[in-house]
Scaffold this motif. Structure first.
Motif, PDB file in Angstrom:
ATOM      1  N   GLY A  65       0.783  -1.232   0.000  1.00 21.23           N
ATOM      2  CA  GLY A  65       0.000   0.000   0.000  1.00 21.23           C
ATOM      3  C   GLY A  65       0.812   1.278   0.000  1.00 21.23           C
ATOM      4  O   GLY A  65       0.302   2.344  -0.357  1.00 21.23           O
ATOM      5  N   ALA A  66       2.085   1.187   0.380  1.00 20.78           N
ATOM      6  CA  ALA A  66       2.927   2.379   0.343  1.00 20.78           C
ATOM      7  C   ALA A  66       3.310   2.770  -1.070  1.00 20.78           C
ATOM      8  O   ALA A  66       3.724   3.901  -1.325  1.00 20.78           O
ATOM      9  CB  ALA A  66       4.194   2.153   1.177  1.00 20.78           C
ATOM     10  N   ASN A  67       3.163   1.852  -2.012  1.00 20.52           N
ATOM     11  CA  ASN A  67       3.480   2.083  -3.426  1.00 20.52           C
ATOM     12  C   ASN A  67       2.230   1.766  -4.241  1.00 20.52           C
ATOM     13  O   ASN A  67       1.979   0.618  -4.595  1.00 20.52           O
ATOM     14  CB  ASN A  67       4.650   1.206  -3.853  1.00 20.52           C
ATOM     15  CG  ASN A  67       5.121   1.492  -5.270  1.00 20.52           C
ATOM     16  OD1 ASN A  67       4.333   1.886  -6.141  1.00 20.52           O
ATOM     17  ND2 ASN A  67       6.400   1.296  -5.523  1.00 20.52           N
ATOM     18  N   LEU A  68       1.428   2.791  -4.527  1.00 21.38           N
ATOM     19  CA  LEU A  68       0.130   2.558  -5.170  1.00 21.38           C
ATOM     20  C   LEU A  68       0.274   1.936  -6.549  1.00 21.38           C
ATOM     21  O   LEU A  68      -0.513   1.071  -6.940  1.00 21.38           O
ATOM     22  CB  LEU A  68      -0.651   3.869  -5.262  1.00 21.38           C
ATOM     23  CG  LEU A  68      -0.998   4.558  -3.943  1.00 21.38           C
ATOM     24  CD1 LEU A  68      -1.993   5.687  -4.187  1.00 21.38           C
ATOM     25  CD2 LEU A  68      -1.540   3.581  -2.914  1.00 21.38           C
ATOM     26  N   GLU A  69       1.253   2.382  -7.311  1.00 19.17           N
ATOM     27  CA  GLU A  69       1.432   1.833  -8.658  1.00 19.17           C
ATOM     28  C   GLU A  69       1.753   0.346  -8.599  1.00 19.17           C
ATOM     29  O   GLU A  69       1.192  -0.452  -9.355  1.00 19.17           O
ATOM     30  CB  GLU A  69       2.535   2.587  -9.397  1.00 19.17           C
ATOM     31  CG  GLU A  69       2.724   2.099 -10.842  1.00 19.17           C
ATOM     32  CD  GLU A  69       3.700   2.947 -11.625  1.00 19.17           C
ATOM     33  OE1 GLU A  69       3.908   2.646 -12.808  1.00 19.17           O
ATOM     34  OE2 GLU A  69       4.245   3.913 -11.051  1.00 19.17           O
ATOM     35  N   LEU A  70       2.637  -0.025  -7.702  1.00 20.86           N
ATOM     36  CA  LEU A  70       2.994  -1.437  -7.567  1.00 20.86           C
ATOM     37  C   LEU A  70       1.810  -2.255  -7.073  1.00 20.86           C
ATOM     38  O   LEU A  70       1.558  -3.366  -7.560  1.00 20.86           O
ATOM     39  CB  LEU A  70       4.176  -1.588  -6.606  1.00 20.86           C
ATOM     40  CG  LEU A  70       4.704  -3.006  -6.383  1.00 20.86           C
ATOM     41  CD1 LEU A  70       5.142  -3.631  -7.698  1.00 20.86           C
ATOM     42  CD2 LEU A  70       5.844  -2.985  -5.372  1.00 20.86           C
ATOM     43  N   ALA A  71       1.061  -1.720  -6.119  1.00 21.44           N
ATOM     44  CA  ALA A  71      -0.106  -2.437  -5.598  1.00 21.44           C
ATOM     45  C   ALA A  71      -1.154  -2.647  -6.686  1.00 21.44           C
ATOM     46  O   ALA A  71      -1.724  -3.744  -6.820  1.00 21.44           O
ATOM     47  CB  ALA A  71      -0.712  -1.668  -4.428  1.00 21.44           C
ATOM     48  N   ALA A  72      -1.420  -1.610  -7.481  1.00 23.83           N
ATOM     49  CA  ALA A  72      -2.397  -1.727  -8.560  1.00 23.83           C
ATOM     50  C   ALA A  72      -1.951  -2.750  -9.597  1.00 23.83           C
ATOM     51  O   ALA A  72      -2.744  -3.596 -10.058  1.00 23.83           O
ATOM     52  CB  ALA A  72      -2.613  -0.370  -9.219  1.00 23.83           C
ATOM     53  N   THR A  73      -0.686  -2.692  -9.965  1.00 20.08           N
ATOM     54  CA  THR A  73      -0.145  -3.644 -10.941  1.00 20.08           C
ATOM     55  C   THR A  73      -0.261  -5.070 -10.422  1.00 20.08           C
ATOM     56  O   THR A  73      -0.627  -5.994 -11.161  1.00 20.08           O
ATOM     57  CB  THR A  73       1.330  -3.312 -11.245  1.00 20.08           C
ATOM     58  OG1 THR A  73       1.406  -1.997 -11.786  1.00 20.08           O
ATOM     59  CG2 THR A  73       1.911  -4.295 -12.248  1.00 20.08           C
ATOM     60  N   GLN A  74       0.032  -5.260  -9.128  1.00 21.03           N
ATOM     61  CA  GLN A  74      -0.037  -6.596  -8.541  1.00 21.03           C
ATOM     62  C   GLN A  74      -1.471  -7.121  -8.513  1.00 21.03           C
ATOM     63  O   GLN A  74      -1.721  -8.300  -8.798  1.00 21.03           O
ATOM     64  CB  GLN A  74       0.538  -6.578  -7.128  1.00 21.03           C
ATOM     65  CG  GLN A  74       0.506  -7.917  -6.407  1.00 21.03           C
ATOM     66  CD  GLN A  74       1.355  -8.982  -7.070  1.00 21.03           C
ATOM     67  OE1 GLN A  74       2.266  -8.660  -7.836  1.00 21.03           O
ATOM     68  NE2 GLN A  74       1.063 -10.247  -6.798  1.00 21.03           N
ATOM     69  N   LEU A  75      -2.435  -6.278  -8.167  1.00 24.27           N
ATOM     70  CA  LEU A  75      -3.834  -6.705  -8.147  1.00 24.27           C
ATOM     71  C   LEU A  75      -4.290  -7.162  -9.532  1.00 24.27           C
ATOM     72  O   LEU A  75      -4.960  -8.197  -9.676  1.00 24.27           O
ATOM     73  CB  LEU A  75      -4.722  -5.571  -7.642  1.00 24.27           C
ATOM     74  CG  LEU A  75      -4.618  -5.229  -6.152  1.00 24.27           C
ATOM     75  CD1 LEU A  75      -5.410  -3.961  -5.846  1.00 24.27           C
ATOM     76  CD2 LEU A  75      -5.117  -6.390  -5.286  1.00 24.27           C
ATOM     77  N   ILE A  76      -3.944  -6.391 -10.547  1.00 19.18           N
ATOM     78  CA  ILE A  76      -4.337  -6.753 -11.917  1.00 19.18           C
ATOM     79  C   ILE A  76      -3.653  -8.046 -12.342  1.00 19.18           C
ATOM     80  O   ILE A  76      -4.279  -8.921 -12.973  1.00 19.18           O
ATOM     81  CB  ILE A  76      -4.007  -5.595 -12.876  1.00 19.18           C
ATOM     82  CG1 ILE A  76      -4.914  -4.399 -12.580  1.00 19.18           C
ATOM     83  CG2 ILE A  76      -4.176  -6.032 -14.334  1.00 19.18           C
ATOM     84  CD1 ILE A  76      -4.529  -3.138 -13.302  1.00 19.18           C
ATOM     85  N   GLN A  77      -2.392  -8.196 -11.979  1.00 15.06           N
ATOM     86  CA  GLN A  77      -1.674  -9.419 -12.329  1.00 15.06           C
ATOM     87  C   GLN A  77      -2.294 -10.641 -11.652  1.00 15.06           C
ATOM     88  O   GLN A  77      -2.417 -11.722 -12.262  1.00 15.06           O
ATOM     89  CB  GLN A  77      -0.201  -9.302 -11.927  1.00 15.06           C
ATOM     90  CG  GLN A  77       0.668 -10.470 -12.398  1.00 15.06           C
ATOM     91  CD  GLN A  77       0.661 -10.600 -13.912  1.00 15.06           C
ATOM     92  OE1 GLN A  77       0.936  -9.631 -14.616  1.00 15.06           O
ATOM     93  NE2 GLN A  77       0.335 -11.786 -14.416  1.00 15.06           N
ATOM     94  N   MET A  78      -2.703 -10.495 -10.408  1.00 14.26           N
ATOM     95  CA  MET A  78      -3.348 -11.595  -9.690  1.00 14.26           C
ATOM     96  C   MET A  78      -4.645 -12.015 -10.375  1.00 14.26           C
ATOM     97  O   MET A  78      -4.930 -13.212 -10.512  1.00 14.26           O
ATOM     98  CB  MET A  78      -3.613 -11.183  -8.248  1.00 14.26           C
ATOM     99  CG  MET A  78      -2.353 -11.030  -7.407  1.00 14.26           C
ATOM    100  SD  MET A  78      -2.648 -10.131  -5.859  1.00 14.26           S
ATOM    101  CE  MET A  78      -3.750 -11.263  -5.009  1.00 14.26           C
ATOM    102  N   ALA A  79      -5.442 -11.021 -10.798  1.00 13.56           N
ATOM    103  CA  ALA A  79      -6.691 -11.344 -11.498  1.00 13.56           C
ATOM    104  C   ALA A  79      -6.414 -12.089 -12.796  1.00 13.56           C
ATOM    105  O   ALA A  79      -7.100 -13.069 -13.125  1.00 13.56           O
ATOM    106  CB  ALA A  79      -7.484 -10.066 -11.769  1.00 13.56           C
ATOM    107  N   ASN A  80      -5.414 -11.646 -13.530  1.00 13.14           N
ATOM    108  CA  ASN A  80      -5.068 -12.309 -14.787  1.00 13.14           C
ATOM    109  C   ASN A  80      -4.483 -13.698 -14.548  1.00 13.14           C
ATOM    110  O   ASN A  80      -4.771 -14.646 -15.296  1.00 13.14           O
ATOM    111  CB  ASN A  80      -4.096 -11.445 -15.586  1.00 13.14           C
ATOM    112  CG  ASN A  80      -4.787 -10.270 -16.258  1.00 13.14           C
ATOM    113  OD1 ASN A  80      -5.957 -10.365 -16.625  1.00 13.14           O
ATOM    114  ND2 ASN A  80      -4.084  -9.171 -16.407  1.00 13.14           N
TER     115      ASN A  80
END
Length: 257
Positions: A208-223
Motif C-alpha cells: 500500500g505504500a506504493n500505489l502503482e505497484l499495488a495496482a499492478t499486482q492486483l491486476i496481475q493476480m486477477a489475470n
C-alpha cells in the motif's frame, strides 16, 4: 486475458478529490461507449459544479451539496447514455456500472450503481463500502445462497441496476468518515470475481505504500487466476487531514489509476 477489448473506463483528479470507475456492457463496442460517456460526462459536470459551489455547502434538507450534485449529474449521464442507445441502433441496450468517490472535508461521498465496488483498508481491516446491485446479492440477502456459493455461481455479472439502461436510475449514495492512512480501492468486477477479498487485503497491506505497484499486482493476480473480464482499479491513499477550509486536495491525496 479473454476479452478482445476493454469496456472499462476510469478517471481521477486528485486536485478535486474525484475518482470514477465504470464497467460497460453491451454488444460490439457499445459497453466501451457507455462507460466512456459515463466518466466523461460525470467528470466534466462534477468538476464544473464544484468550481461554482463547494461540495460542503449545506442544503435545505440538512445534507451537503456533494450528494445533491452527484445525484443530479448521474441522472444527466444516465439520460445521455439512454438517449444515445435509443437513437443509434448499434448502441441499443448499452449501459454501464458506476462507482464514484468524492473526497472533501475529511469525508468521502461514495455513489454507485451496479456491481463495481469501493473498498477501504483501514489499518489491517478491509471493508467493502458498496453493496452490489446484482441478482447474486439479492439471493444472498434473501438467504437463498451463501456468499461462498455466490462465488461459484453461474449467475455472476447479472446486475439489477445499471447506468443508461432505463430512462431513470436510482443512485445509491453514502457519506463515510475518512482518516489519515486510509487506503481506498475502486474496482470493476474483473478484480473481485478473480481475487478473494483476503488476498486483496494482503496485497494492499504489504504494498500500500506504493500505489502503482499495488495496482499492478492486483491486476496481475486477477489475470493469473484466469482474467475472464477486464480488470480496472483505482487506488487512493489519504496522506493527512483535508478540512474544507484548505481545499488543496492534491496535498492530501495520492491517487493511482
Amino acid at each position: 486475458m479473454v476479452r478482445s477489448h476493454n469496456e472499462d473506463s476510469v478517471f481521477g483528479n486528485p486536485h478535486r478529490g474525484l475518482v470514477i470507475l465504470a464497467d460497460g456492457m453491451g454488444g460490439y463496442n457499445a459497453g466501451e461507449v457507455a462507460s466512456g460517456m459515463a466518466t466523461t460526462v460525470l467528470s466534466t459536470e462534477l468538476e464544473n459544479a464544484f468550481v461554482a459551489r463547494s461540495p460542503d455547502t449545506p442544503e435545505a434538507d440538512g445534507g451537503r451539496y456533494a450528494q445533491a450534485a452527484i445525484r443530479d449529474r448521474v441522472a444527466r449521464a444516465n439520460a445521455a447514455i439512454f438517449n444515445a442507445a435509443a437513437s443509434q441502433p448499434q448502441y441499443a441496450g448499452m449501459g454501464t456500472t458506476l462507482v464514484l468517490a468524492l473526497f472533501h472535508d475529511n469525508r468521502l461521498t461514495a455513489a454507485h450503481i451496479g456491481d463495481s465496488r469501493l473498498y477501504r483498508l483501514r489499518g489491517d481491516a478491509l471493508a467493502q463500502l458498496t453493496r452490489d446491485h446484482s441478482l447474486l446479492q439479492e439471493q444472498i440477502d434473501a438467504g437463498m445462497i451463501s456468499a461462498e456459493e455466490a462465488r461459484h455461481s453461474q449467475n455472476k455479472n447479472l446486475v439489477t441496476r445499471a447506468l443508461g439502461v432505463d430512462p431513470q436510475v436510482e443512485t445509491e449514495i453514502h457519506d463515510h468518515e475518512v482518516l489519515p492512512g486510509d487506503l481506498y480501492l475502486l474496482c470493476s468486477d474483473g478484480l473481485n470475481d478473480m481475487v478473494e477479498d483476503d488476498e486483496i487485503a494482503l496485497t494492499l497491506q504489504s504494498l500500500g505504500a506504493n500505489l502503482e505497484l499495488a495496482a499492478t499486482q492486483l491486476i496481475q493476480m486477477a489475470n493469473d487466476n484466469g482474467g475472464r473480464d477486464n480488470v480496472s482499479v483505482i487506488l487512493v491513499k489519504v496522506l493527512r487531514e483535508f478540512p474544507a477550509a484548505t481545499g488543496w486536495w492534491a496535498k492530501f491525496l495520492n491517487c493511482f489509476k
